[in-house]
Design an enzyme around this catalytic site. Structure first.
Site, PDB file in Angstrom:
ATOM      1  N   TYR A  45       0.813  -1.217   0.000  1.00 48.99           N
ATOM      2  CA  TYR A  45       0.000   0.000   0.000  1.00 48.99           C
ATOM      3  C   TYR A  45       0.848   1.269   0.000  1.00 48.99           C
ATOM      4  O   TYR A  45       0.353   2.348  -0.312  1.00 48.99           O
ATOM      5  CB  TYR A  45      -0.948   0.019   1.203  1.00 48.99           C
ATOM      6  CG  TYR A  45      -1.906  -1.150   1.283  1.00 48.99           C
ATOM      7  CD1 TYR A  45      -2.096  -2.024   0.203  1.00 48.99           C
ATOM      8  CD2 TYR A  45      -2.630  -1.400   2.444  1.00 48.99           C
ATOM      9  CE1 TYR A  45      -2.963  -3.099   0.289  1.00 48.99           C
ATOM     10  CE2 TYR A  45      -3.510  -2.474   2.539  1.00 48.99           C
ATOM     11  CZ  TYR A  45      -3.661  -3.320   1.465  1.00 48.99           C
ATOM     12  OH  TYR A  45      -4.526  -4.388   1.572  1.00 48.99           O
ATOM     13  N   HIS A 105       0.911 -11.733   1.722  1.00 45.60           N
ATOM     14  CA  HIS A 105      -0.111 -11.031   0.938  1.00 45.60           C
ATOM     15  C   HIS A 105      -0.677 -11.904  -0.184  1.00 45.60           C
ATOM     16  O   HIS A 105      -1.895 -11.925  -0.406  1.00 45.60           O
ATOM     17  CB  HIS A 105       0.479  -9.739   0.359  1.00 45.60           C
ATOM     18  CG  HIS A 105      -0.536  -8.678   0.106  1.00 45.60           C
ATOM     19  ND1 HIS A 105      -0.284  -7.337   0.263  1.00 45.60           N
ATOM     20  CD2 HIS A 105      -1.832  -8.754  -0.277  1.00 45.60           C
ATOM     21  CE1 HIS A 105      -1.370  -6.634  -0.021  1.00 45.60           C
ATOM     22  NE2 HIS A 105      -2.318  -7.479  -0.365  1.00 45.60           N
TER      23      HIS A 105
END
Length: 292
Positions: A45, A105
């Site tokens: 992010y 992730h």
């Protein structure tokens, strides 16, 4: 709910997602003031430093927060040492001495098992309190399972009435692994006629329809907004669901919003993302796996 997962639930069923979050330095303190206690972050992010500033501004004690982060594919590809180093970088950026939960992730082919061993090391050293998965299919977990010495507490996946992966959800719940859903309530989907009709019957918001569906499916919720009113609405997604639950017929009707096209879109996205930002070719991604 068990282990680290129980601590997520104690912090609240609705967590705050930070993907593409703008103005984290001010939005994070606002979210915490409104009652959010779960903050979901990620290396990918690229805003953990700003989130860290926002966390530092808050007067909420650290022990009352549940901070999550995820290690990205490019780091996973570099091996165990890189994953450990990235976790330390994340801690520095978030201005905290530990994470409550650290996740892989995406299950990068031929590399996610070594990454998991790094996460187990991080938990043993106390830098993270619990560890888990993100975007794992049944087949990915079956591949990882023989190498596990510390059980994952959660699998963070995209799930909603529009992408109801029943077999995957039931598999992980039966394994004792909680499901934390992202993209559970896209703004464009809240105006679907089925959702609006059920909301009208129960005199609740469209978000609360989704929230009650998630509670029924035993899915913990991650949702994001930068708008104060939406932040409040989202935090109340599961409000009064125990006293006025959706009927079995309404749940079934919401389940039917998942289309074959949505499942195929998910399959293509999964195959792209497991090798994204790595030297691995698309051919390395699984071609067949359980998509529903």
């Amino acid at each position: 709910v068990h282990g680290g997962g129980s601590r997520i639930l104690m912090a609240g069923t609705v967590g705050y997602g930070t993907y593409k979050l703008q103005g984290a330095e001010t939005v994070i303190p606002l979210a915490l003031d409104l009652g959010y206690r779960i903050i979901d972050c990620a290396e990918f992010y690229n805003n953990e430093s700003e989130i860290g500033i926002g966390l530092a501004k808050s007067t909420i004690p650290r022990q009352q927060l549940f901070i999550i982060s995820k290690v990205w594919t490019s780091t996973i590809c570099q091996g165990r040492t890189a994953v450990i180093a990235q976790c330390r970088n994340t801690l520095k950026r978030l201005q905290t001495t530990y994470l409550d939960l650290y996740l892989i992730h995406w299950p990068v082919p031929q590399h996610h098992i070594e990454a998991w061993k790094a996460l187990e090391h991080l938990q043993r050293t106390g830098l993270v309190k619990s560890i888990g998965l993100s975007n794992y299919t049944i087949e990915d977990y079956e591949e990882l399972k023989p190498h596990i010495t510390i059980k994952p507490v959660v699998n963070q996946v995209e799930i909603s009435p529009f992408l109801y992966r029943k077999n995957t959800l039931n598999y992980f719940l039966n394994e004792g692994i909680d499901l934390q859903g992202y993209r559970v309530a896209r703004w464009s989907q809240l105006s679907h006629p089925v959702i609006l009709r059920i909301a009208s019957i129960h005199h609740i918001s469209p978000q609360q329809v989704i929230g009650r569906w998630c509670v029924h499916k035993k899915v913990l919720i991650l949702i994001k907004s930068e708008n104060r009113e939406r932040l409040i609405d989202n935090l109340n997604m599961t409000q009064n669901g125990d006293v006025d639950p959706l009927s079995a017929e309404e749940i079934a009707e919401l389940d039917q919003l998942t289309t074959e096209e949505n499942l195929n879109t998910f399959r293509d996205l999964y195959r792209k993302c497991v090798v994204r930002d790595t030297p691995l070719p698309l051919e390395m991604a699984r071609s067949t796996f359980t998509i529903d």
